[in-house]
Scaffold this motif. Structure first.
Motif, PDB file in Angstrom:
ATOM      1  N   GLN A  58       0.835  -1.206   0.000  1.00 34.38           N
ATOM      2  CA  GLN A  58       0.000   0.000   0.000  1.00 34.38           C
ATOM      3  C   GLN A  58       0.873   1.261   0.000  1.00 34.38           C
ATOM      4  O   GLN A  58       0.627   2.201  -0.760  1.00 34.38           O
ATOM      5  CB  GLN A  58      -0.894   0.019   1.263  1.00 34.38           C
ATOM      6  CG  GLN A  58      -1.855  -1.156   1.390  1.00 34.38           C
ATOM      7  CD  GLN A  58      -3.161  -0.948   0.655  1.00 34.38           C
ATOM      8  OE1 GLN A  58      -3.479   0.172   0.255  1.00 34.38           O
ATOM      9  NE2 GLN A  58      -3.908  -2.016   0.459  1.00 34.38           N
ATOM     10  N   ALA A  88       2.407   1.779  -3.402  1.00 37.62           N
ATOM     11  CA  ALA A  88       1.463   2.240  -4.433  1.00 37.62           C
ATOM     12  C   ALA A  88       1.229   3.744  -4.301  1.00 37.62           C
ATOM     13  O   ALA A  88       1.143   4.463  -5.305  1.00 37.62           O
ATOM     14  CB  ALA A  88       0.148   1.472  -4.323  1.00 37.62           C
ATOM     15  N   THR A 139      -3.365   4.229  -3.411  1.00 36.05           N
ATOM     16  CA  THR A 139      -3.713   2.976  -2.735  1.00 36.05           C
ATOM     17  C   THR A 139      -4.939   2.320  -3.365  1.00 36.05           C
ATOM     18  O   THR A 139      -5.110   1.108  -3.254  1.00 36.05           O
ATOM     19  CB  THR A 139      -3.976   3.218  -1.231  1.00 36.05           C
ATOM     20  OG1 THR A 139      -4.938   4.263  -1.096  1.00 36.05           O
ATOM     21  CG2 THR A 139      -2.690   3.651  -0.519  1.00 36.05           C
ATOM     22  N   VAL A 149      -4.502  -0.783  -5.467  1.00 33.22           N
ATOM     23  CA  VAL A 149      -4.231  -2.087  -4.854  1.00 33.22           C
ATOM     24  C   VAL A 149      -5.554  -2.810  -4.612  1.00 33.22           C
ATOM     25  O   VAL A 149      -6.390  -2.361  -3.826  1.00 33.22           O
ATOM     26  CB  VAL A 149      -3.480  -1.927  -3.511  1.00 33.22           C
ATOM     27  CG1 VAL A 149      -3.178  -3.304  -2.903  1.00 33.22           C
ATOM     28  CG2 VAL A 149      -2.195  -1.138  -3.710  1.00 33.22           C
TER      29      VAL A 149
END
Lengths: 493, 493
Positions: free
Chosen positions: B195, B198, B205, B208
């Motif tokens: 997370q 990303a 996030t 994800v």
């Protein structure tokens, strides 16, 4: 079924562990510290890669080796490594061996903990805070935030990420796709990590607008203003300016006051990449080079460079007091940052970073600073400036040496003009031939092991040497040696 | 004017340097290594933050201090630090002190170089290549690429960045704005760095997609397939799956063969985050847990965890042979990666990374491996599994201890049910009360300094202990101590 005894590694035998470590430490003291910093020894023992592979016998095998073999391997690793603490290592923006910093590094390694929670790093959580406070005070801030990062490149990336998050907090969750095109500004003399960071952070290198630098290598504020206007006209949103205090090649300091004025007018985040030049803040005599740095939003400063704290030691400093670091990077992992701990969980600083485990980088700097005091470190900086000045004056006195420019820092850039090229400046192939001199001399000095100096082309200029005067053990004699050795190595060219 | 003498720091006085370092090393051996790994000593000496600040006197002042003061500071830093090499430190995914790895770390610190060029790191450029080759061979690859990163989080980020670059090489220059929305997939048990990565990489996030895990904590391949379909239906472009070998809390291994099948069907990059579990590849008995890893595109593996190489040691391994790392991250800085050097510049690996200066992380692992051989390291892994099994069987025998599940790795998760809660499973506040037990016991063990065990809530489960059996010096007696100590500390609850 488990053995009831520990494995027959040394881990179960304190006497053997101590004997091994004392033996290795003896090798380190003799080979790396004493010989490695002695001007009478080689700075490097050059081997061609294939030969070095044979000498080192790198292969990892099924069977372990005896203690005698391991000690011999330690000796070989040190023998064929470059001695960056040597007084003739002028090759990078770090050089020298500070014994207190090394002591701090050895303690750090022996304690082997991670910086993320007070629970497992009580000393270092508090120490990092204090060291960052001290660095911020030198910038001119009485409050703020900060963190040690794995090197200046990542410190610079953090600044870019924080600036975009501050402007567009949504991007943490939603990413860049929903944002307008962003633009950040830095001079053509900036460190290459700005470009690398823009790519890594998903902005793309096109988002980096390259501002002109003057003939000294300093960013031109008028061109910054112009570039901002151009970016806006193209529909991009300017959000950050990265100024440099101490550029990599020329050692130039961008005019921070004028740049801060531009940032203020346009509402842009001002980041100062002072990875190299930040340590000058310790010198009352020279800190004017960074005038205006207190107006920055963020500063990257690497004490592993001019202060010789040891790789890595890179601080990102922030003026922010709104917990921006944690808001931007935090993810509240419940297995590590439990909220029901028995102490103040604000001390668990690990959620400020994008790493999980994070090395302890503060102790080496703290211990050196305790030993030297501000005064000792200031004297070190002033001495580096003075020796660089001495080198410049010597260069001017000698035939066949030509300064690229008067330096304002401790990067001394010059050409060695060999006898065969002297007085031939007007010949059509002069610059092409001169450009081949530095690589040839570099090969000679490395193969002899007498010294190491970096060289590079720069803009339209062909290869020239960049001597970095950073090692705190340097004296005028080392400067004289450097020039004499260049003359000796290049006399037949 | 420069002084003609070096500064009166120790740097100019080899005898004083040696005396200081020998004294510090003596303190390290006595306090950090001998006492720090002795079961008869405390694992930590807890102090409240305010008291610890007073004890450490952290402030950095104008004046430097005497050698005696510095030595006293070294002792205090060690005294109040947590001893992660102690046999009762079960708190993180690293524990123990390998003397050969520590020897490698001390040599690394004394040589203080950066890993970027053969010029200044000839030994370590070749050594890193050999160590990475060995790790790749254990994954099952006879060729490939790789690099050591500052921790597993950054290794994971590299994988994500490489995967998106491979699919959209333009994004390096043009950024993410011009791309379709991207989607990456990982299970709800994955490490939080996915997370964080990303967000940092500009994907956000939201990119994800969280795949279900079964009751053992393993990713459910059918749900992965379903999530990929959903993402595509929403207009996103799936590009990467991050599977985990050894999850942080439960120590679960995702089913790599089935996940690789899904990746193959959809043309997705398969990354395996084996930061924790990668070292199991050394065990012939247990490596089946990672069956299928050879089908990955990239693997993150941290020998600083189960192999006790020392923080930090994190390898990113790639199957790629097309120089993807360098193409993705390179920026050809002309002052560092000159192309007219006198040796093969392919040896200058620094342009493979987004850092500039990069620590040497290979020597500690290499030296330990030379001393242990594959066989010694394999025995260490097998021993950890066997001791974890012993602990599980002991837990089953005792009243008041309840396993969260049968572990498949060396994370042993269980509740300590104190006397007052035994037999009260049906009482409405049982789970709430049980959840408060681990934090209370944690406070008691830390304040006594007798041991350290992590705890966390997990999904709908309240706080439970996670004992990590990683320290190579552990014996069954330490497992017995752990359980006896929990019973002692919790007998009045």
């Amino acid at each position: 079924m488990a053995d009831s005894e520990a494995l027959p590694s040394l881990a179960g035998d304190p006497v053997a562990v101590e004997a091994l470590l004392r033996a290795v430490f003896g090798v380190v003291v003799d080979e790396a510290i004493q010989k490695g910093t002695s001007a009478s020894q080689k700075v490097c023992e050059w081997k061609e890669p294939e030969e070095l592979k044979q000498l080192l016998d790198l292969e990892l095998r099924s069977q372990g080796e005896s203690q005698e073999q391991i000690l011999e391997r330690c000796r070989a690793v040190i023998r064929y490594s470059v001695k960056t603490g040597h007084p003739r290592f002028f090759n990078q923006l770090f050089s020298g061996l500070d014994p207190h910093a090394l002591a701090g590094r050895i303690i750090t390694e022996s304690l082997n903990t991670s910086q993320y929670t007070y629970e497992i790093a009580p000393v270092f959580v508090l120490m990092e805070e204090e060291v960052l406070r001290k660095l911020r005070a030198l910038v001119g801030w009485s409050s703020g935030d900060g963190i040690f990062c794995p090197g200046g490149s990542i410190s610079n990336m953090y600044a870019v990420n924080l600036a975009r998050y501050q402007r567009y907090p949504d991007c943490k969750q939603r990413g860049l796709r929903t944002l307008p095109p962003l633009a950040l500004f830095t001079s053509k003399e900036c460190h290459y990590s700005i470009q690398k960071g823009a790519a890594f952070l998903g902005l793309g290198t096109d988002s980096v607008r390259v501002v002109k630098a003057d003939e000294r290598g300093k960013m031109v504020p008028e061109d910054l203003e112009r570039q901002i206007g151009m970016a806006e006209a193209e529909g991009a949103v300017p959000f950050l300016v990265s100024a440099t205090s101490g550029t990599t090649v020329l050692g130039a300091f961008d005019p921070l006051e004028a740049i801060a004025d531009v940032c203020q007018r346009h509402g842009l985040w001002l980041h100062v990449d002072a990875a190299w030049g930040g340590s000058v803040l310790l010198s009352q005599t020279h800190r004017h080079l960074l005038d205006g740095i207190q107006r920055a939003d963020s500063v990257a400063w690497n004490p592993h460079k001019l202060l010789a704290a040891g790789l890595q030691c890179s601080a990102l400093l922030l003026q922010d007091t709104s917990n921006l670091l944690k808001r931007c990077h935090g993810s509240q992992a419940s297995y590590l940052f439990q909220q029901d701990k028995f102490y103040d969980v604000a001390l668990d600083t690990g959620d400020k970073v994008v790493q999980c485990g994070r090395r302890v980088d503060c102790l080496k700097l703290w211990l050196m600073w305790k030993a030297q005091g501000d005064q000792g470190l200031e004297r070190r900086i002033d001495q580096a400036f003075a020796l660089a000045r001495y080198l410049v004056e010597e260069i001017k006195k000698r035939e066949g040496l030509e300064l690229v420019m008067e330096p304002e820092f401790v990067n001394v850039c010059f050409w060695f003009v060999p006898p065969s090229l002297r007085g031939k400046q007007d010949s059509p192939d002069y610059h092409e031939r001169l450009s081949k001199v530095a690589p040839m001399l570099k090969e000679r000095m490395v193969k002899e092991g007498s010294m190491m100096i970096g060289y590079q082309p720069h803009g339209t200029r062909g290869n020239f040497f960049r001597v970095v005067v950073a090692n705190p053990a340097l004296t005028c004699a080392d400067m004289d040696f450097l020039l004499n050795e260049l003359e000796r190595l290049g006399q037949d060219l």
